[in-house]
Scaffold this motif. Structure first.
Motif, PDB file in Angstrom:
ATOM      1  N   TRP A  10     -42.075   6.550  12.605  1.00 56.01           N
ATOM      2  CA  TRP A  10     -41.351   6.932  13.825  1.00 56.01           C
ATOM      3  C   TRP A  10     -41.930   6.280  15.071  1.00 56.01           C
ATOM      4  O   TRP A  10     -43.065   5.825  15.085  1.00 56.01           O
ATOM      5  CB  TRP A  10     -41.284   8.449  13.971  1.00 56.01           C
ATOM      6  CG  TRP A  10     -42.539   9.200  14.306  1.00 56.01           C
ATOM      7  CD1 TRP A  10     -43.392   8.991  15.351  1.00 56.01           C
ATOM      8  CD2 TRP A  10     -43.071  10.336  13.607  1.00 56.01           C
ATOM      9  NE1 TRP A  10     -44.410   9.918  15.349  1.00 56.01           N
ATOM     10  CE2 TRP A  10     -44.242  10.755  14.294  1.00 56.01           C
ATOM     11  CE3 TRP A  10     -42.662  11.055  12.476  1.00 56.01           C
ATOM     12  CZ2 TRP A  10     -45.012  11.843  13.873  1.00 56.01           C
ATOM     13  CZ3 TRP A  10     -43.423  12.149  12.072  1.00 56.01           C
ATOM     14  CH2 TRP A  10     -44.584  12.521  12.760  1.00 56.01           C
ATOM     15  N   SER A  41     -34.520   8.475   6.968  1.00 51.15           N
ATOM     16  CA  SER A  41     -34.194   8.092   8.351  1.00 51.15           C
ATOM     17  C   SER A  41     -33.683   9.256   9.192  1.00 51.15           C
ATOM     18  O   SER A  41     -32.861  10.037   8.733  1.00 51.15           O
ATOM     19  CB  SER A  41     -33.110   7.003   8.336  1.00 51.15           C
ATOM     20  OG  SER A  41     -33.523   5.922   7.543  1.00 51.15           O
ATOM     21  N   THR A  42     -34.181   9.339  10.409  1.00 50.94           N
ATOM     22  CA  THR A  42     -33.731  10.352  11.368  1.00 50.94           C
ATOM     23  C   THR A  42     -33.540   9.665  12.715  1.00 50.94           C
ATOM     24  O   THR A  42     -34.503   9.150  13.284  1.00 50.94           O
ATOM     25  CB  THR A  42     -34.779  11.477  11.507  1.00 50.94           C
ATOM     26  OG1 THR A  42     -35.073  11.979  10.209  1.00 50.94           O
ATOM     27  CG2 THR A  42     -34.263  12.597  12.382  1.00 50.94           C
ATOM     28  N   TYR A  43     -32.331   9.660  13.233  1.00 52.45           N
ATOM     29  CA  TYR A  43     -32.032   8.832  14.400  1.00 52.45           C
ATOM     30  C   TYR A  43     -32.367   9.477  15.740  1.00 52.45           C
ATOM     31  O   TYR A  43     -33.081   8.920  16.541  1.00 52.45           O
ATOM     32  CB  TYR A  43     -30.563   8.375  14.344  1.00 52.45           C
ATOM     33  CG  TYR A  43     -30.433   7.159  13.469  1.00 52.45           C
ATOM     34  CD1 TYR A  43     -30.498   7.288  12.082  1.00 52.45           C
ATOM     35  CD2 TYR A  43     -30.325   5.900  14.010  1.00 52.45           C
ATOM     36  CE1 TYR A  43     -30.443   6.171  11.269  1.00 52.45           C
ATOM     37  CE2 TYR A  43     -30.255   4.776  13.202  1.00 52.45           C
ATOM     38  CZ  TYR A  43     -30.309   4.909  11.831  1.00 52.45           C
ATOM     39  OH  TYR A  43     -30.254   3.812  11.032  1.00 52.45           O
ATOM     40  N   THR A 101     -30.836   9.662  18.506  1.00 53.37           N
ATOM     41  CA  THR A 101     -30.648   8.687  19.588  1.00 53.37           C
ATOM     42  C   THR A 101     -30.335   9.348  20.937  1.00 53.37           C
ATOM     43  O   THR A 101     -30.410   8.710  21.972  1.00 53.37           O
ATOM     44  CB  THR A 101     -29.550   7.665  19.235  1.00 53.37           C
ATOM     45  OG1 THR A 101     -28.543   8.337  18.492  1.00 53.37           O
ATOM     46  CG2 THR A 101     -30.100   6.531  18.409  1.00 53.37           C
ATOM     47  N   GLY A 119     -33.941   5.159  18.971  1.00 50.39           N
ATOM     48  CA  GLY A 119     -33.937   6.043  17.814  1.00 50.39           C
ATOM     49  C   GLY A 119     -35.353   6.436  17.417  1.00 50.39           C
ATOM     50  O   GLY A 119     -36.320   5.754  17.761  1.00 50.39           O
ATOM     51  N   THR A 170     -35.665   5.122  12.431  1.00 57.70           N
ATOM     52  CA  THR A 170     -34.379   4.567  12.026  1.00 57.70           C
ATOM     53  C   THR A 170     -34.471   3.754  10.742  1.00 57.70           C
ATOM     54  O   THR A 170     -35.547   3.271  10.369  1.00 57.70           O
ATOM     55  CB  THR A 170     -33.832   3.644  13.130  1.00 57.70           C
ATOM     56  OG1 THR A 170     -34.776   2.572  13.320  1.00 57.70           O
ATOM     57  CG2 THR A 170     -33.642   4.395  14.435  1.00 57.70           C
ATOM     58  N   THR A 171     -33.334   3.601  10.104  1.00 51.52           N
ATOM     59  CA  THR A 171     -33.259   2.763   8.898  1.00 51.52           C
ATOM     60  C   THR A 171     -33.722   1.343   9.235  1.00 51.52           C
ATOM     61  O   THR A 171     -34.447   0.723   8.455  1.00 51.52           O
ATOM     62  CB  THR A 171     -31.798   2.720   8.391  1.00 51.52           C
ATOM     63  OG1 THR A 171     -31.309   4.063   8.303  1.00 51.52           O
ATOM     64  CG2 THR A 171     -31.701   2.053   7.039  1.00 51.52           C
ATOM     65  N   SER A 217     -28.628   6.902   6.509  1.00 49.16           N
ATOM     66  CA  SER A 217     -28.080   8.137   7.055  1.00 49.16           C
ATOM     67  C   SER A 217     -26.645   7.893   7.485  1.00 49.16           C
ATOM     68  O   SER A 217     -26.242   6.747   7.626  1.00 49.16           O
ATOM     69  CB  SER A 217     -28.919   8.544   8.268  1.00 49.16           C
ATOM     70  OG  SER A 217     -28.542   9.818   8.694  1.00 49.16           O
ATOM     71  N   GLU A 238     -23.380   9.506  10.251  1.00 40.48           N
ATOM     72  CA  GLU A 238     -23.031  10.391  11.365  1.00 40.48           C
ATOM     73  C   GLU A 238     -21.547  10.730  11.246  1.00 40.48           C
ATOM     74  O   GLU A 238     -20.686   9.964  11.681  1.00 40.48           O
ATOM     75  CB  GLU A 238     -23.331   9.669  12.688  1.00 40.48           C
ATOM     76  CG  GLU A 238     -22.863  10.396  13.937  1.00 40.48           C
ATOM     77  CD  GLU A 238     -23.253  11.872  13.966  1.00 40.48           C
ATOM     78  OE1 GLU A 238     -22.388  12.714  13.656  1.00 40.48           O
ATOM     79  OE2 GLU A 238     -24.419  12.156  14.291  1.00 40.48           O
ATOM     80  N   LYS A 264     -23.874  -0.803   7.260  1.00 41.91           N
ATOM     81  CA  LYS A 264     -25.320  -0.619   7.236  1.00 41.91           C
ATOM     82  C   LYS A 264     -25.833  -0.626   5.799  1.00 41.91           C
ATOM     83  O   LYS A 264     -26.896  -1.176   5.502  1.00 41.91           O
ATOM     84  CB  LYS A 264     -25.665   0.702   7.926  1.00 41.91           C
ATOM     85  CG  LYS A 264     -26.948   0.632   8.711  1.00 41.91           C
ATOM     86  CD  LYS A 264     -27.177   1.895   9.470  1.00 41.91           C
ATOM     87  CE  LYS A 264     -27.221   1.641  10.949  1.00 41.91           C
ATOM     88  NZ  LYS A 264     -27.652   2.806  11.724  1.00 41.91           N
ATOM     89  N   GLU A 314     -28.539  17.475  14.193  1.00 43.01           N
ATOM     90  CA  GLU A 314     -28.640  16.431  15.216  1.00 43.01           C
ATOM     91  C   GLU A 314     -27.572  16.590  16.298  1.00 43.01           C
ATOM     92  O   GLU A 314     -26.443  16.983  16.034  1.00 43.01           O
ATOM     93  CB  GLU A 314     -28.498  15.045  14.557  1.00 43.01           C
ATOM     94  CG  GLU A 314     -28.619  13.928  15.558  1.00 43.01           C
ATOM     95  CD  GLU A 314     -29.175  12.651  14.961  1.00 43.01           C
ATOM     96  OE1 GLU A 314     -29.396  12.598  13.744  1.00 43.01           O
ATOM     97  OE2 GLU A 314     -29.372  11.695  15.727  1.00 43.01           O
TER      98      GLU A 314
END
Lengths: 346, 231
Positions: free
Chosen positions: A19, A82-84, A86, A92, A95-96, A115, A117, A131, A146
């Protein structure tokens, strides 16, 4: 690999991050609050010698990560989730894109999960597929709490979420990790409620749903679902570190999980850099139930069960090859799943 | 002027709905000021991101508790260091209600439903604790299934159980069965073991959460961790 008392353990760390919560990447008070909340967890539950200073915690280096996981942490494979976020962090949080840098550099060490959305609807679906084609990830990690524009969370059984899960099936993605964790934000749109896992697990029997943080703080709700649904697994991120700070509670959690879900459905994770795998693996291999009546309800945890939890269960989900010497010797110790007649949950 | 102790006593009736413990024992009350008939209470929570619906309930309940003390004419409650402090404080102190405080972000189930969910859990957990004690004293599960409330000797544990049971509106008369589900239905003898086994998971969960929150609060505010409730 970890070896103790002649027993060898293949270790898959089911939940790691690379992160960036540095001040430069932090957009607002929510981003500040989020990383400081993480840091409280880190400080509160780690042994003192493993506590970092706050600056390093906000952004650590590739060297730190490789050292902590693979040089000293006994990890054979680590799975990036992955956790964005944003809305909180300019580029982010985890991120991926950023995780892919390390996966590409060390392909035999890391597995990359992406991930989606769902609230971006059709556009999101297209972005997700693009992606996937670009980064070639293996599974997905979903963060239903999120924020996105005015929304403070979503449900796995929302229409566009279902569309994305159908897309996962089409792309050959089988492992879906869902954050159902400690009380964080959404309002009465209770996004840490695990009920949506129940519905979706029946809807998509060919997907595996790994509930991260075993539904804590709603362990009982999660256990109930995990017992009913054969494709629901428990990820031990955040539950693991209690082994040091709250050992009785850890013993209860692991005892309950083994009782309700069984030894084949529980996956080890450090949640690095929240915690480090080294001490978690060492303590888990040494783990015994406290000797009092409270624990009479639970079956013994053998080295084979520990081998499954530490790596073999994740290896089975991710088709990771495990050397013969690190396989479990016997198959089943009679732990879970147990419920025949549903009792009425609270 | 109302005494400090009277206000604190009233606040001890306010519980964290999820942890099933008084906010005073949890160290969530960080300050209390009384001036003439006006009280000002400040609350703090273990993390910046505690769910605002729970936070809102505690702030609103704290205000109501303070107002219930004779002599208290006004009660202002502030929640500090929370990402939604402003919305919650305004919502409670200006009587907007939860939905008014978060107009864009709430929908569906209201806070009373959330409260009921946790009251049910709390009841189940307290029942398990009580039955665990009774079993340790030699009563079999079959005996428990057939016991009535009048068969139990008085104890703190029993009192707490009755209180949680009454909160759900369930029968607490002497002839009522001891082991009932959260809807008040008697649990049949053959289902008691499994019922209590699940109840144990609920208790473990509540106790664990409370323990985590104590740890986080002490880390966050640099205060010594208070003794935990013993099961």
């Amino acid at each position: 690999m970890y070896e103790k008392d002649g027993e060898k353990y293949f270790v898959v760390d089911g939940h790691v991050h690379y992160w960036d919560a540095s001040p430069e990447n932090t957009s607002n008070r929510y981003g500040e609050g989020f990383i400081s909340c993480f840091y409280d967890y880190h400080k509160n539950l780690s042994p003192e010698e493993y506590v970092w200073d706050y600056d390093k915690y906000r952004k650590y280096s590739e060297e730190d990560m490789m050292h902590d996981l693979f040089e000293i942490g006994y990890v054979d494979k680590a799975i990036f989730q992955s956790t964005y976020l944003t809305d909180f962090y300019g580029k982010g949080f985890n991120t991926t894109e950023r995780n892919a840098i390390l996966r590409d550099k060390y392909p035999d060490k890391f597995i990359l999960n992406g991930s989606f959305e769902p609230r971006r609807g059709e556009v999101g679906l297209k972005e997700f597929e693009d992606k996937f084609n670009k980064y070639n990830f293996t599974g997905v990690k979903l963060y239903t709490a999120e924020w996105h524009e005015d929304s403070r969370g979503w449900k796995l059984d929302d229409y566009w979420s279902m569309k994305h899960l159908e897309k996962c099936m089409e792309l050959g993605i089988r492992n879906v990790h869902v954050h159902k964790g400690p009380t964080i934000w959404p309002l009465n749109k209770d996004a840490f409620d695990v009920a949506d896992v129940d519905r979706i697990a029946s809807e998509f029997p060919d997907l595996n749903f790994i509930v991260e943080h075993v539904g804590l703080p709603r362990l009982e709700d999660f256990c109930w679902i995990g017992t009913q649904e054969p494709n629901v697994y428990g990820g031990l991120a955040v539950a693991m570190p209690f082994i040091h700070a709250k050992p009785r509670y850890f013993a209860q959690i692991i005892g309950e999980l083994l009782y309700w879900l069984g030894e084949d459905k529980i996956l080890f994770a450090s949640d690095y850099a929240l915690w480090q795998p080294k001490w978690l693996v060492e303590m888990f291999v040494d783990f015994k139930y406290p000797e009092d009546a409270e624990f009479d309800d639970y079956a013994e945890i053998t080295p084979d069960i520990k081998r499954k939890v530490l790596g073999l269960n994740a290896a089975a989900l991710y088709d990771i090859e495990v050397p013969a010497e690190m396989q479990a010797v016997t198959a089943d110790h009679g732990t879970g799943p147990v419920a025949a007649e549903p009792v009425s949950p609270a | 002027m109302p005494s400090r102790q009277a206000v604190l006593d009233a606040l001890s009736g306010v519980r964290d709905p999820e942890l099933d413990e008084p906010i005073t024992d949890l160290d969530f009350v960080s300050s209390l000021e009384i001036e003439d008939g006006a009280t000002t209470i400040r609350l703090r929570l273990p993390t910046y991101f505690c769910a605002p619906n729970f936070a809102y309930l505690m702030v609103a309940d704290a205000q109501a508790a303070a107002l219930s003390v004779p002599g208290v004419e006004r009660a202002t409650v502030f929640l500090d260091d929370h990402y939604a402090s402003e919305e919650i404080n305004t919502g409670v102190n200006e009587q907007h209600g939860f939905d008014g405080a978060f107009p864009k972000e709430t929908e569906g189930a209201d806070l009373e439903e959330l409260r009921t969910t946790f009251r049910r859990k709390s009841f189940v957990s307290r029942q398990e604790q009580l039955c665990r004690t009774l079993r340790a004293e030699g009563h079999s599960s079959e005996e428990l299934a057939n016991m009535k409330l009048e068969d139990l000797p008085p104890s703190d544990e029993f009192e707490k159980y009755l209180q949680r049971r009454a909160e759900l509106g369930l029968d607490v008369s002497a002839e009522a069965p001891l082991v009932v589900d959260p809807d008040g239905k008697k649990v049949p003898e053959e289902a008691v073991v499994q019922h209590l086994r699940f109840a144990k998971t609920v208790r473990v969960s509540i106790e664990g959460n409370a323990s985590l929150c104590r740890g986080l609060l002490s880390t966050r505010y640099g205060i010594p961790e208070r003794e935990e409730r013993t099961a």
